[in-house]
Design a protein around this motif. Sequence first.
Motif, short mmCIF file in Angstrom:
data_model
loop_
_atom_site.label_atom_id
_atom_site.label_comp_id
_atom_site.label_asym_id
_atom_site.label_seq_id
_atom_site.Cartn_x
_atom_site.Cartn_y
_atom_site.Cartn_z
N HIS A 73 0.87 -1.17 0.00
CA HIS A 73 0.00 0.00 0.00
C HIS A 73 0.91 1.23 0.00
N SER A 75 1.12 5.38 -0.14
CA SER A 75 0.45 6.68 0.00
C SER A 75 1.36 7.77 -0.54
N GLN A 79 -2.28 14.19 -3.81
CA GLN A 79 -2.87 13.54 -4.98
C GLN A 79 -3.03 14.52 -6.14
N THR A 104 -9.34 3.51 -3.72
CA THR A 104 -10.06 4.38 -2.81
C THR A 104 -10.56 3.55 -1.64
N SER A 106 -9.27 3.51 1.36
CA SER A 106 -8.12 3.08 2.15
C SER A 106 -7.27 4.30 2.46
N ASP A 107 -6.35 4.15 3.39
CA ASP A 107 -5.40 5.23 3.65
C ASP A 107 -4.41 5.37 2.50
N ALA A 108 -4.26 4.31 1.73
CA ALA A 108 -3.29 4.30 0.64
C ALA A 108 -3.90 4.85 -0.65
N ASP A 109 -3.03 5.30 -1.53
CA ASP A 109 -3.45 5.74 -2.85
C ASP A 109 -3.32 4.63 -3.89
N SER A 138 4.26 7.26 2.42
CA SER A 138 4.31 6.09 3.30
C SER A 138 4.06 4.82 2.51
N ARG A 140 3.08 0.62 3.29
CA ARG A 140 2.72 -0.47 4.20
C ARG A 140 2.73 -1.76 3.40
#
Length: 160
Positions: A73, A75, A79, A104, A106-109, A138, A140
């Motif tokens: 993941h 981020s 964006q 979308t 999620s905390d991730a892009d 970030s 993960r």
Amino acid sequence: MPSKKLDRIDRKILEEIQRNGNISNLELAEKVNLSPSPCSRRVRQLEEAGIIDRQVTLLNQNALGLPLTVYIHVSLEKQLPKTLENFERSITSYNEVLECALITGSDADYLLKVLMPDMSYYEKFLLKELNQIEGVSSIRTSFVMRQVISRTELPLSHIN
């Protein structure tokens, strides 16, 4: 819905070639109860309509020394279109990345699916490649312990 109207025979053709992309036209025609010429013509029409995208050979990742499947993941700091374009351009250069999706919910892009030979290789990839992409804020990582389902066939049950 596809632009070409698909019937029962088209669906059977698609099911069979998803199972075995190496199937000969003669074998395929037998399985879908057509003569070879109309079968070949239908396959060509499915290709021309863009329903059959391409044919590939699937390789065994473990046999090739790539037992580690990693979901990453990512981020981004912002964006902004330029940041997204830069990340996407950068990530396409890594052969280890099998899939990259802008997501979308999620905390991730982005969600990446990556294959690696081992943790040491992953560490180098993370530190020397992924972390070096401008705009990444970030990362993960989740490691696959056991693959429960791995399909390449698309579901076709919605086609009458």
